[in-house]
Design an enzyme around this catalytic site. Structure first.
Site, PDB file in Angstrom:
ATOM      1  CD1 TRP A  54      -2.320  -2.173   1.696  1.00  0.00           C
ATOM      2  CD2 TRP A  54      -3.127  -0.896  -0.363  1.00  0.00           C
ATOM      3  NE1 TRP A  54      -3.419  -2.800   1.248  1.00  0.00           N
ATOM      4  CE2 TRP A  54      -3.906  -2.226  -0.006  1.00  0.00           C
ATOM      5  CE3 TRP A  54      -3.295  -0.527  -1.366  1.00  0.00           C
ATOM      6  CZ2 TRP A  54      -4.768  -2.601  -0.810  1.00  0.00           C
ATOM      7  CZ3 TRP A  54      -4.264  -0.833  -2.076  1.00  0.00           C
ATOM      8  CH2 TRP A  54      -5.022  -1.889  -1.864  1.00  0.00           C
ATOM      9  CE  LYS A  64      -8.938  -3.098   3.519  1.00  0.00           C
ATOM     10  NZ  LYS A  64      -8.068  -2.249   2.684  1.00  0.00           N
ATOM     11  CG  ASP A  89      -3.640   3.751   4.218  1.00  0.00           C
ATOM     12  OD1 ASP A  89      -4.704   3.647   4.669  1.00  0.00           O
ATOM     13  OD2 ASP A  89      -3.177   3.470   3.166  1.00  0.00           O
TER      14      ASP A  89
HETATM   15  C1  LIG Z   1      -7.386  -1.776   1.987  1.00  0.00           C
HETATM   16  C2  LIG Z   1      -6.277  -0.578   1.927  1.00  0.00           C
HETATM   17  C3  LIG Z   1      -6.138   0.362   1.079  1.00  0.00           C
HETATM   18  C4  LIG Z   1      -7.063   0.553  -0.230  1.00  0.00           C
HETATM   19  O1  LIG Z   1      -8.277   0.995   0.205  1.00  0.00           O
HETATM   20  P1  LIG Z   1      -9.259   1.269  -1.017  1.00  0.00           P
HETATM   21  O2  LIG Z   1     -10.418   1.604  -0.162  1.00  0.00           O
HETATM   22  O3  LIG Z   1      -9.708  -0.104  -1.962  1.00  0.00           O
HETATM   23  O4  LIG Z   1      -8.869   2.247  -2.097  1.00  0.00           O
HETATM   24  C5  LIG Z   1      -5.051   1.352   1.232  1.00  0.00           C
HETATM   25  N1  LIG Z   1      -4.240   1.221   2.276  1.00  0.00           N
HETATM   26  C6  LIG Z   1      -4.336   0.242   3.180  1.00  0.00           C
HETATM   27  C7  LIG Z   1      -3.676   0.077   4.289  1.00  0.00           C
HETATM   28  C8  LIG Z   1      -5.365  -0.715   2.772  1.00  0.00           C
HETATM   29  O5  LIG Z   1      -5.667  -1.946   3.824  1.00  0.00           O
END
Ligand SMILES: *Cc1c(COP(=O)(O)O)cnc(C)c1O
Length: 360
Positions: free
Chosen positions: A102, A196, A172
């Site tokens: 990511w 999530k 993030d």
């Molecule tokens: C799932 C995830 C993403 C991507 O998320 P989207 O909503 O599909 O764009 C980015 N960073 C992390 C740490 C993730 O777990």
């Protein structure tokens, strides 16, 4: 009704009470005679949903007054672009901490807009740990530092947040938001896709310190400027209204559960159970360095691809689903977000223990 334990990394399991409440309210939301899905986003009933979601998040995360809470489309992935577009304003330089798939994507996007330095990386350790940042020196001219706090695919996590001085720290937190205590004031921006720990796909929660809003270049697309969404309280255009409503239900559930401190103890207990088993097992191993272990995503493996496959299939038949590892890592991965009950992890560990006895 037959529900299984779902270890999916995202979209992931939702608390059953949330699904049941959504079902109950689906056709007739609180005597309005219509569904949230059919409701004008300008209606007072919908405004109430937005307001409640905002105030629940504020309360649960103890968000200081000088942060805006935005509900944005585009997933966490769109923040990989919005962050540099809004924050690269003075030196046009930023420091990124590279810890896996990511962060790699975040770095690739940011590079389109400025001079991006990899300030720390665990690439050489195959991302099995996160770099030590204690005495890290960040470029004090950088417009921001970016960190991926929990690495969903690699199963690593920063258990300490670095001090970046006057340089805003952007995080993030897609796969760990609201899972443990977090001092929001240590960050300039926190973002997380909802699918999530916060609800269902479609909405991304972005907390932005107010002084970081209003600095985008004049050619920044309107929809990618934080100011647009801040000014219109996330109602510049039609928001992902149903996803926001589900987030409201998830936050209500979390509050009912006792909030972040209660869910943190539960998360620590769930992770402890699984890691203790892995450390004692002669069949299954975790490749993640102990000091970097994630509480949310736990990859593990046997030393045989065939046995991994057999495990995933038999677990599925036993009602423990989506245990396959990410396609880039292989093996298995159990994602045990807030909504995974303790019993789910207990059943998984019991199943693994049995599998080990039968396959040695
Ligand atoms: C799932 C995830 C993403 C991507 O998320 P989207 O909503 O599909 O764009 C980015 N960073 C992390 C740490 C993730 O777990």
């Amino acid at each position: 009704m037959h529900r299984v334990f779902n270890f999916s990394s995202g979209p992931s399991a939702l608390p059953l009470p949330v699904l049941e409440k959504a079902q109950k309210e689906l056709c007739n939301y609180q005597q309005t005679g219509i569904s949230v899905m059919e409701m004008s986003h300008r209606s007072s009933a919908y405004q109430e949903i937005m307001d409640e979601t905002t105030s629940l998040l504020k309360e649960l995360m103890e968000i200081p007054y000088n942060y805006q809470i935005l509900f944005l489309p585009g997933g966490a992935s769109l923040q990989f672009s919005m962050v540099p577009l809004n924050l690269l304003r003075k030196s046009k330089k930023a420091d990124y901490i590279h810890t896996g798939s990511w962060s790699k994507k975040a770095i690739a996007e940011a590079k389109k807009y400025g001079e991006i330095r990899i300030a720390a990386s665990s690439d050489e350790q195959q991302f099995r740990e996160v770099p030590v940042l204690n005495k890290m020196v960040f470029d004090d001219e950088a417009d921001y530092v970016h960190i991926t706090v929990n690495n969903t695919i690699e199963g690593t996590c920063f258990h300490q947040i670095p001090h970046t001085g006057n340089v805003p720290l952007v995080a993030d937190m897609s796969s760990n938001i609201l899972s443990t205590y977090c001092d929001v004031s240590a960050f300039g921006i926190i973002y997380a896709g909802a699918q999530k720990n916060l609800g269902t796909a479609g909405v991304t929660i972005v907390l932005v310190r107010e002084d970081l809003i209003g600095n985008a270049a004049s050619d920044c697309p309107t929809m990618l400027d934080y100011q647009t969404h801040s000014k219109h309280r996330s109602l510049y255009n039609t928001p992902p209204s149903f996803s926001i409503y589900i987030t409201k239900l998830v936050l209500e559930w979390l509050k009912e559960m006792g909030g972040v401190s209660a869910i943190e103890s539960l998360n620590r207990e769930k992770a402890r159970l699984l890691y203790t088993f892995l450390d004692e097992s002669k069949l299954f191993t975790s490749n993640v360095a102990r000091n970097s272990r994630s509480l949310m995503n736990i990859p593990f493996t046997t030393d045989s691809d065939d046995l991994n496959q057999k495990f995933i299939e038999e677990a599925k038949a036993a009602g423990l689903v989506t245990l396959g590892g990410h396609r880039s890592v292989g093996g298995m991965r159990a994602s045990i977000y807030n909504a995974m009950p303790l019993e789910g992890v207990q059943e998984l560990v019991a199943f693994m223990s049995n599998f080990e006895m039968n396959n040695r």
